[in-house]
Design a protein around this motif. Structure first.
Motif: not given
Length: 265
Positions: A143-153, A179-185, A198-204
């Motif tokens: 889980x990490x955050x995007x630098x520079x603020x949120x993006x559109x999907x 903004x707050x993104x979770x990833x799972x390879x 974990x309070x994520x708004x996005x999961x890849x």
């Protein structure tokens, strides 16, 4: 010079094999531990094409992510796909070491590499399963955050597509900025509850089923399927670098005969 066993020991330090999941078959799977290695091929999967490439390039060892032997193997013959691969490795004198879920969970492994490729800041484990012998926490996902603020999907999906070398990406827009993104390879869709916790708004992740898109939409979480191969192949350069740093006299190659097994029309 190094031996197959010494390369196994390196991986065991970086991504301890004892941390693999119960269902897994990671480890030293084919070959002789005392064999001298001068050239190594790194790959995600040990396919017939990768074995042929290793033989052609004079490699004595393949380091791979997915185990070449999976499940019960009662016989090694040319009557099964696994048997044919194991026979080819043995006949060509090529050893195989596979680091799978232990490499998914390790700091610096698959999920760290995926988070870094996507530009996430300060990645932490999505789920912590324990601490290894070196005192490092390990666990699947990051889980990490995007630098520079949120993006559109749409903008984040385009960025992910470019950074992972994709020709397409499946995405479900939950109507919230990224903004707050979770990833799972690989196939980590079952971790959606942890993503929410974990309070994520996005999961890849990859290999997502229809019901998970519906569940994510109800939870207000953007969901992206970036493909199994592409979300895990990011670790191949990492494996290659680990070996180069530990054994500078070895020639370490990344497989050219590998890639996504499907395409888009």
């Amino acid at each position: 010079m190094a031996t197959v066993k010494q390369l196994y020991d390196l991986l065991d330090r970086k991504a301890p094999f004892r941390t693999q999941m119960d269902f897994d078959n990671a480890g030293f799977l084919v070959g002789r531990g005392d064999r001298t290695v001068t050239r190594v091929l790194v790959a995600l999967d040990i396919t017939p094409e990768v074995i042929a490439e290793a033989a052609e390039k004079g490699c004595q060892l393949i380091l791979a992510h997915h185990p070449v032997i999976w499940g019960k193997l009662g016989q090694v013959t040319d009557e099964s796909a696994t048997g044919r691969k194991v026979l080819a490795l043995i006949e060509k004198g090529i050893a195989a070491i596979c680091a799978h879920t232990n490499l998914d969970a390790a700091e610096g492994g698959v999920n760290t590499a995926l988070a870094q490729r996507l530009g996430l800041e300060n990645p932490v484990p999505l789920e912590t399963d324990g601490v290894d012998e070196a005192g490092r926490p390990y666990g699947i996902g990051r889980v990490g955050s995007l630098p520079g603020g949120p993006l559109s999907l749409a903008d984040f999906a385009r960025k992910a597509k470019e950074n992972l070398g994709l020709t397409g990406i499946r995405a479900m827009d939950a109507g919230v900025p990224v903004h707050r993104v979770a990833v799972g390879g690989g196939a980590c869709g079952s971790m959606l509850p942890q993503v929410k916790a974990m309070g994520c708004d996005t999961f890849l992740t990859a290999d997502l089923k229809h019901d998970l898109y519906l569940e994510a939409r109800d939870l207000g979480i953007n969901l992206l399927d970036a493909g199994h191969y592409s979300t895990e192949a990011v670790v191949c350069p990492v494996l290659a670098q680990w070996v180069r740093e530990a054994f500078p006299d070895l020639e370490v190659l990344e497989a050219e005969g590998q890639g996504e097994v499907f395409g888009y029309f």
